[in-house]
Design a protein around this motif. Sequence first.
Motif, PDB file in Angstrom:
ATOM      1  N   LYS A 125      31.751  -0.083  21.336  1.00 48.74           N
ATOM      2  CA  LYS A 125      32.856  -0.244  22.295  1.00 48.74           C
ATOM      3  C   LYS A 125      34.102  -0.812  21.603  1.00 48.74           C
ATOM      4  N   ALA A 126      34.363  -0.292  20.410  1.00 52.58           N
ATOM      5  CA  ALA A 126      35.515  -0.721  19.624  1.00 52.58           C
ATOM      6  C   ALA A 126      36.634   0.307  19.742  1.00 52.58           C
ATOM      7  N   GLY A 127      37.798  -0.059  19.257  1.00 50.44           N
ATOM      8  CA  GLY A 127      38.939   0.842  19.289  1.00 50.44           C
ATOM      9  C   GLY A 127      39.499   1.062  17.903  1.00 50.44           C
ATOM     10  N   ILE A 128      40.277   2.119  17.769  1.00 53.98           N
ATOM     11  CA  ILE A 128      40.922   2.412  16.495  1.00 53.98           C
ATOM     12  C   ILE A 128      42.332   2.908  16.770  1.00 53.98           C
ATOM     13  N   GLN A 129      43.250   2.469  15.942  1.00 49.02           N
ATOM     14  CA  GLN A 129      44.640   2.921  16.018  1.00 49.02           C
ATOM     15  C   GLN A 129      45.011   3.409  14.627  1.00 49.02           C
ATOM     16  N   ILE A 130      45.571   4.611  14.558  1.00 51.55           N
ATOM     17  CA  ILE A 130      45.925   5.206  13.273  1.00 51.55           C
ATOM     18  C   ILE A 130      47.424   5.463  13.253  1.00 51.55           C
ATOM     19  N   GLN A 131      48.067   4.957  12.220  1.00 50.45           N
ATOM     20  CA  GLN A 131      49.495   5.202  12.020  1.00 50.45           C
ATOM     21  C   GLN A 131      49.657   5.866  10.661  1.00 50.45           C
ATOM     22  N   SER A 132      50.418   6.947  10.630  1.00 51.59           N
ATOM     23  CA  SER A 132      50.579   7.684   9.392  1.00 51.59           C
ATOM     24  C   SER A 132      52.035   8.092   9.218  1.00 51.59           C
ATOM     25  N   GLN A 133      52.538   7.930   8.004  1.00 53.44           N
ATOM     26  CA  GLN A 133      53.890   8.347   7.675  1.00 53.44           C
ATOM     27  C   GLN A 133      53.838   9.195   6.419  1.00 53.44           C
ATOM     28  N   LYS A 134      54.446  10.352   6.503  1.00 57.48           N
ATOM     29  CA  LYS A 134      54.462  11.267   5.367  1.00 57.48           C
ATOM     30  C   LYS A 134      55.073  10.576   4.147  1.00 57.48           C
ATOM     31  N   GLY A 135      54.359  10.638   3.036  1.00 62.07           N
ATOM     32  CA  GLY A 135      54.832  10.035   1.802  1.00 62.07           C
ATOM     33  C   GLY A 135      54.586   8.543   1.688  1.00 62.07           C
ATOM     34  N   ARG A 136      54.151   7.889   2.764  1.00 55.31           N
ATOM     35  CA  ARG A 136      53.927   6.435   2.736  1.00 55.31           C
ATOM     36  C   ARG A 136      52.464   6.072   2.913  1.00 55.31           C
ATOM     37  N   GLY A 137      51.667   6.983   3.480  1.00 56.02           N
ATOM     38  CA  GLY A 137      50.255   6.697   3.666  1.00 56.02           C
ATOM     39  C   GLY A 137      49.884   6.463   5.118  1.00 56.02           C
ATOM     40  N   SER A 138      48.677   5.988   5.311  1.00 58.84           N
ATOM     41  CA  SER A 138      48.142   5.771   6.657  1.00 58.84           C
ATOM     42  C   SER A 138      47.582   4.366   6.786  1.00 58.84           C
ATOM     43  N   THR A 139      47.665   3.841   7.994  1.00 57.01           N
ATOM     44  CA  THR A 139      47.092   2.536   8.306  1.00 57.01           C
ATOM     45  C   THR A 139      46.088   2.721   9.438  1.00 57.01           C
ATOM     46  N   PHE A 140      44.879   2.242   9.232  1.00 57.05           N
ATOM     47  CA  PHE A 140      43.830   2.303  10.239  1.00 57.05           C
ATOM     48  C   PHE A 140      43.583   0.881  10.740  1.00 57.05           C
ATOM     49  N   SER A 141      43.840   0.635  12.015  1.00 60.60           N
ATOM     50  CA  SER A 141      43.570  -0.675  12.617  1.00 60.60           C
ATOM     51  C   SER A 141      42.347  -0.533  13.511  1.00 60.60           C
ATOM     52  N   ILE A 142      41.342  -1.349  13.254  1.00 59.41           N
ATOM     53  CA  ILE A 142      40.089  -1.286  14.014  1.00 59.41           C
ATOM     54  C   ILE A 142      39.971  -2.545  14.853  1.00 59.41           C
ATOM     55  N   TYR A 143      39.674  -2.357  16.128  1.00 62.28           N
ATOM     56  CA  TYR A 143      39.577  -3.456  17.075  1.00 62.28           C
ATOM     57  C   TYR A 143      38.142  -3.546  17.584  1.00 62.28           C
ATOM     58  N   LEU A 144      37.469  -4.621  17.225  1.00 63.19           N
ATOM     59  CA  LEU A 144      36.083  -4.845  17.637  1.00 63.19           C
ATOM     60  C   LEU A 144      36.041  -5.858  18.777  1.00 63.19           C
ATOM     61  N   PRO A 145      35.138  -5.668  19.734  1.00 61.44           N
ATOM     62  CA  PRO A 145      35.027  -6.653  20.806  1.00 61.44           C
ATOM     63  C   PRO A 145      34.462  -7.964  20.264  1.00 61.44           C
ATOM     64  N   MET A 146      34.841  -9.068  20.885  1.00 61.29           N
ATOM     65  CA  MET A 146      34.355 -10.370  20.455  1.00 61.29           C
ATOM     66  C   MET A 146      32.875 -10.509  20.831  1.00 61.29           C
ATOM     67  N   ALA A 147      32.098 -11.080  19.945  1.00 60.01           N
ATOM     68  CA  ALA A 147      30.673 -11.277  20.207  1.00 60.01           C
ATOM     69  C   ALA A 147      30.473 -12.343  21.275  1.00 60.01           C
ATOM     70  N   ALA A 148      29.442 -12.150  22.098  1.00 64.05           N
ATOM     71  CA  ALA A 148      29.138 -13.110  23.154  1.00 64.05           C
ATOM     72  C   ALA A 148      28.501 -14.379  22.588  1.00 64.05           C
ATOM     73  N   LYS A 149      27.789 -14.225  21.454  1.00 57.51           N
ATOM     74  CA  LYS A 149      27.160 -15.387  20.830  1.00 57.51           C
ATOM     75  C   LYS A 149      27.165 -15.206  19.318  1.00 57.51           C
ATOM     76  N   LYS A 150      26.871 -16.281  18.609  1.00 54.93           N
ATOM     77  CA  LYS A 150      26.843 -16.239  17.162  1.00 54.93           C
ATOM     78  C   LYS A 150      25.679 -15.342  16.712  1.00 54.93           C
ATOM     79  N   PRO A 151      25.908 -14.439  15.742  1.00 53.20           N
ATOM     80  CA  PRO A 151      24.828 -13.548  15.298  1.00 53.20           C
ATOM     81  C   PRO A 151      23.738 -14.319  14.560  1.00 53.20           C
ATOM     82  N   GLU A 152      22.512 -13.820  14.712  1.00 55.09           N
ATOM     83  CA  GLU A 152      21.382 -14.412  13.997  1.00 55.09           C
ATOM     84  C   GLU A 152      21.251 -13.726  12.650  1.00 55.09           C
ATOM     85  N   SER A 153      20.721 -14.428  11.679  1.00 56.75           N
ATOM     86  CA  SER A 153      20.498 -13.851  10.370  1.00 56.75           C
ATOM     87  C   SER A 153      19.405 -12.794  10.464  1.00 56.75           C
ATOM     88  N   ALA A 154      19.672 -11.634   9.869  1.00 52.58           N
ATOM     89  CA  ALA A 154      18.697 -10.542   9.914  1.00 52.58           C
ATOM     90  C   ALA A 154      17.494 -10.834   9.024  1.00 52.58           C
TER      91      ALA A 154
END
Length: 168
Positions: free
Chosen positions: A8-37
Amino acid sequence: LGILRGHKAGIQIQSQKGRGSTFSIYLPMAAKKPESAGPVEIVSNQPFTGEALVVDDEPMVLEFAAKALTALGFKTTEARDGMEAVEIFTQTPGRFDLVLLDLTMPRMDGREALRAFRRLRPNLPVILSSGYSDQEFIQALAAEPGLTFLQKPYLLANLRQAVQALLG
C-alpha cells in the motif's frame, strides 16, 4: 511496482529530458516496531532431484528462479506466463516434480494456471510466488495440501525451505 502496491505504498516519478529521472517512494508508517527476522534455518543441504517447471513473466526473476532450482539439484523448464506453462504441462503432466509459479502474469495468471495444473494432477507440489501480499489468498492456501507461498523477493535459502516443506 507490484511490491509497492502490495505494501500500500505510492510512487512518484519525475523525469526531465537530458537531466534524468527521480523516483520518490512513499511507504506507509508501521503500526509497531518490526521484530528481528533472525537467521534463516536450512534444514538440509542435501540436493533435490527431479524436474521443476518455473513460471514467471519477469525475465530476471525467471532466470534467477531457474538457476536457484538448478543449484538445488533440479532440472528446470521455463515458461514466461501461465498459458505457456499450461501448454508445456499438458503435454506430459507426470514430468514435473515441482512447479514454482508467479501469481501475477499476463495472458493467464498463476491462479488460473494452478487450477489447470490441479485438474490434470491434483497432488502436484506447487510453490506460488508474488511481490503482492494478498493475505486472504495466502491464508486460504494454508488449507490446501501440496501448496505453499513464497513472498518475493526471496533468497536461495527461502526457496530451499519452501521446497523442503513441500517435498520433505
